[in-house]
Motif scaffolding. Structure first.
Motif, short mmCIF file in Angstrom:
data_model
loop_
_atom_site.label_atom_id
_atom_site.label_comp_id
_atom_site.label_asym_id
_atom_site.label_seq_id
_atom_site.Cartn_x
_atom_site.Cartn_y
_atom_site.Cartn_z
N VAL A 88 0.84 -1.18 0.00
CA VAL A 88 0.00 0.00 0.00
C VAL A 88 0.89 1.24 0.00
CG1 VAL A 88 -0.17 0.16 2.52
CG2 VAL A 88 -1.99 1.10 1.10
N ILE A 89 0.39 2.29 -0.64
CA ILE A 89 1.03 3.60 -0.58
C ILE A 89 0.21 4.46 0.37
CG2 ILE A 89 1.66 5.67 -1.88
CD1 ILE A 89 2.05 3.92 -4.32
N LEU A 90 0.81 4.91 1.44
CA LEU A 90 0.10 5.70 2.44
C LEU A 90 -0.11 7.12 1.93
CD1 LEU A 90 1.89 4.50 5.70
CD2 LEU A 90 -0.19 3.61 4.64
N ARG A 91 -1.35 7.60 2.06
CA ARG A 91 -1.74 8.94 1.62
C ARG A 91 -2.58 9.60 2.71
NH1 ARG A 91 -1.07 8.83 -4.12
NH2 ARG A 91 -0.84 6.70 -4.90
N PRO A 92 -2.41 10.89 2.94
CA PRO A 92 -3.21 11.57 3.97
C PRO A 92 -4.64 11.78 3.49
CG PRO A 92 -1.83 13.14 2.85
CD PRO A 92 -1.43 11.79 2.31
N GLU A 93 -5.56 11.75 4.46
CA GLU A 93 -6.97 12.02 4.14
C GLU A 93 -7.32 13.49 4.31
OE1 GLU A 93 -9.85 9.01 5.56
OE2 GLU A 93 -8.12 8.16 6.60
N VAL A 94 -6.42 14.26 4.93
CA VAL A 94 -6.63 15.70 5.09
C VAL A 94 -5.36 16.42 4.67
CG1 VAL A 94 -8.31 15.45 6.95
CG2 VAL A 94 -5.87 15.61 7.50
#
Length: 384
Positions: A88-94
């Motif tokens: 998985v590539i971690l991405r911010p939700e905000v």
């Protein structure tokens, strides 16, 4: 004088002519009365040549091998690519500014570890405000409940106080969720990659921060021709080799078979799993696969050189019995690099000609030299 010479010459010429006729007559008489038991010299030589050209009277030199019984592993080879068990590539939700990075590139992390923190001053304040409002709502609800028990307030007032308490609790949960979104956590145990941001960077929601890979177990995706579909099933064993680990074989097991066959390539997609406890293999590595689709015992085998090409589906071999060669029709099955399965026609221990069979005729005597039928190194076979 001349007259006398001429008179002497005539009798001499006549005498020579008579002698010549007599010689010719003698030769003719001997030729007509020659014995038939004495053939001419040319005829004798021709007879001797015909006698020497009869190979049926001589034993032909051939090489023979014994029909053997062995265990055969039916397998098929393919190539594939290693895939992470989890990736998985971690991405911010905000959106926000990176406040802290809690990991080092390429190290192992545990599930729920905080990897990246965004600036959360606003979210923290909102969370404190929500908790304060919750405390006030709880106190009001307790007072109203006490008054209602003594019948000083109506039931609607009690219901309104309970409702405000539930709203305050929801506001706390909402504020806590917003605060939590500023902390990027590991979704599972794995190895983090190389980060794409640093402290102080402003990131928007959806920007890539870091990838994390679970490589303790690897998946292997590969394709096989559709003709093998009937012999494929989950749980089958396979051997995997990679260039990153030469001269080493990794055991794996078929985990799943795609129900959809690729109509363009006429191939079926398979996924296997293999352990990677030491982390020697990595996702994306090219791999070679040897899948065992069948294992059979007591297979009757002969060297492939024993087969005589025949038109159609018929196959024949020369079998040696009592010092003579006889043609035998056989039905073949599996093939491998140097051997062929005999389904019908021969029995274990029979001797078949593997060299020199093209000069043989039915029932011809042979002088046989036995050759070794050692088990070949490769067990790979394909259907005939």
């Amino acid at each position: 004088m001349d007259t006398r010479i001429r008179s002497l010459r005539r009798p001499l010429i006549m005498l020579l002519c008579l002698a010549g006729f007599a010689g010719l007559g003698t030769v003719a008489w001997r030729a007509n009365h020659a014995s038939p038991a004495s053939p001419p010299a040319g005829g004798a030589r021709a007879g001797a040549g015909a006698e020497s050209s009869r190979p049926a009277q001589q034993a032909a030199q051939v090489e023979v091998a014994e029909v053997v019984v062995r265990e055969v592993v039916v397998d098929v080879s393919a190539v594939g690519t290693l895939v992470s068990n989890g990736s998985v590539i971690l991405r911010p939700e905000v959106a926000g500014r990176v406040a802290a990075i809690r990991f080092r590139d390429g190290v192992a992390v545990k599930k729920a570890d905080v990897l990246v923190e965004l600036d959360a001053a606003v979210q923290s304040a909102e969370a404190r405000q929500a908790r304060a409002e919750l405390s006030l709502a709880e106190a009001n609800a307790n007072r109203v409940e006490d008054l209602f028990a003594r019948q000083f307030v109506s039931g609607s007032a009690r219901d309104e106080a309970v409702s405000r308490l539930e709203v305050a609790r929801a506001n706390v949960a909402l504020a806590q969720a917003r605060l939590e979104r500023t902390r990027i956590r590991a979704p599972f145990d794995g190895i983090v990659g190389i980060r794409k941001v640093d402290v102080g960077d402003y990131v928007r929601d959806g920007d890539a921060l870091i990838n994390i890979e679970d490589i303790a177990v690897l998946k292997l995706d590969f394709r096989l021709p559709e003709l093998y579909l009937a012999r494929l099933r989950p749980g089958q064993k396979l051997d995997v080799t990679c260039d990153v680990a030469p001269n080493e074989t990794f055991p794996a097991e078929v985990e799943a078979i795609d129900p959809l066959v690729d109509a363009d390539g006429r191939a079926v997609l398979l996924r296997a799993r293999l352990a990677n406890d030491e982390g020697r293999l990595r996702p994306g590595v090219f791999a070679r696969v040897r899948l065992i689709v069948e294992q059979r015992d007591n297979v009757v085998l002969v060297p492939e050189a024993a087969l005589i090409p025949m038109p159609g589906q018929t196959q024949k071999v020369f079998q040696v019995r009592d010092g003579k060669a006889y043609q035998v029709g056989v039905k073949t099955g599996l093939r491998r690099a140097a051997e062929v399965e005999i389904v019908e026609g021969l029995a274990p221990g029979d001797l078949v000609v593997v060299a020199g069979q093209f000069k043989l005729r039915e029932g011809m005597p042979v002088a046989a030299t036995r050759v070794d039928t050692a088990k070949p190194e490769s067990e790979a076979v394909v259907k005939d």
